[in-house]
Scaffold this active site. Structure first.
Site, mmCIF file in Angstrom:
data_model
loop_
_atom_site.group_PDB
_atom_site.id
_atom_site.type_symbol
_atom_site.label_atom_id
_atom_site.label_comp_id
_atom_site.label_asym_id
_atom_site.label_seq_id
_atom_site.Cartn_x
_atom_site.Cartn_y
_atom_site.Cartn_z
ATOM 1 N N GLU A 1 0.823 -1.212 0.000
ATOM 2 C CA GLU A 1 0.000 0.000 0.000
ATOM 3 C C GLU A 1 0.857 1.262 0.000
ATOM 4 O O GLU A 1 0.429 2.310 -0.474
ATOM 5 C CB GLU A 1 -0.927 0.019 1.220
ATOM 6 C CG GLU A 1 -2.040 -1.002 1.166
ATOM 7 C CD GLU A 1 -2.923 -0.931 2.384
ATOM 8 O OE1 GLU A 1 -4.131 -0.688 2.209
ATOM 9 O OE2 GLU A 1 -2.424 -1.115 3.510
ATOM 10 N N TYR B 1 -15.915 26.537 -3.174
ATOM 11 C CA TYR B 1 -15.849 25.087 -3.387
ATOM 12 C C TYR B 1 -14.530 24.671 -4.031
ATOM 13 O O TYR B 1 -13.947 23.660 -3.668
ATOM 14 C CB TYR B 1 -16.960 24.601 -4.338
ATOM 15 C CG TYR B 1 -18.345 25.064 -4.059
ATOM 16 C CD1 TYR B 1 -19.091 24.484 -3.052
ATOM 17 C CD2 TYR B 1 -18.928 26.063 -4.827
ATOM 18 C CE1 TYR B 1 -20.384 24.897 -2.807
ATOM 19 C CE2 TYR B 1 -20.221 26.483 -4.589
ATOM 20 C CZ TYR B 1 -20.951 25.893 -3.573
ATOM 21 O OH TYR B 1 -22.216 26.295 -3.327
ATOM 22 N N GLU C 1 -7.963 6.954 9.805
ATOM 23 C CA GLU C 1 -8.294 7.718 11.006
ATOM 24 C C GLU C 1 -7.387 8.935 11.154
ATOM 25 O O GLU C 1 -7.838 10.032 11.477
ATOM 26 C CB GLU C 1 -8.180 6.828 12.258
ATOM 27 C CG GLU C 1 -9.288 5.797 12.391
ATOM 28 C CD GLU C 1 -9.052 4.494 11.621
ATOM 29 O OE1 GLU C 1 -9.805 3.542 11.862
ATOM 30 O OE2 GLU C 1 -8.135 4.433 10.778
ATOM 31 N N LYS D 1 -12.742 4.317 1.119
ATOM 32 C CA LYS D 1 -11.614 3.629 0.489
ATOM 33 C C LYS D 1 -12.211 2.445 -0.269
ATOM 34 O O LYS D 1 -12.416 1.376 0.291
ATOM 35 C CB LYS D 1 -10.626 3.181 1.575
ATOM 36 C CG LYS D 1 -9.274 2.757 1.062
ATOM 37 C CD LYS D 1 -8.329 2.493 2.247
ATOM 38 C CE LYS D 1 -6.976 2.046 1.768
ATOM 39 N NZ LYS D 1 -6.084 1.712 2.890
#
Length: 126
Positions: free
Chosen positions: A23, A55, A75, A100
């Site tokens: 990863e 935005y 987190e 994810k």
């Protein structure tokens, strides 16, 4: 009556995030949904972007933050991103969701949702 909310849904950003070695070598797609407390009355009355929560600026901030930071855990990413957005744009409250996709084969998507700050009430209301 509560504060107005500006939202951005489905903001896709590729990130280096994860615990496993593989990863840390690849970019994975993350999808963000943001709800941000913002009093839109002055922007509405003046029709002036200077008084609005932009935005595009928020989207670019999220993209840059995610691309420049490397976290192991969602987190950590979502908590720090929420704090950085509140500080950068002066928003009193944010609801932030990150997905994810395709990381757990049995699930369509996994992710987190957090809220940070205080959701104010507009003046003259309770």
């Amino acid at each position: 009556m509560t504060m107005d909310k500006v939202f951005i849904h489905g903001l896709k950003v590729d990130a280096v995030i994860g615990v496993y070695d593989w990863e840390k070598q690849v970019r994975q797609p993350l999808v963000f949904d943001l709800e941000m407390a913002w009093d839109i009355r002055v922007a509405a009355a003046t029709d002036d972007l200077m008084h609005a929560l932009n935005y595009q600026a928020v989207s670019e901030f999220v993209e840059q933050f995610v691309r420049e930071q490397h976290f192991q855990l969602l987190e950590s990413l979502i908590d720090r991103l929420a704090d950085a957005l509140r500080k950068e744009f002066g928003m009193p409250w944010i609801g932030l969701r990150v997905e994810k996709p395709a990381v757990v084969p049995q699930a369509r998507v996994v992710g987190l949702y957090i809220e940070r700050g205080e959701l104010p009430t507009q003046p003259g209301t309770r």
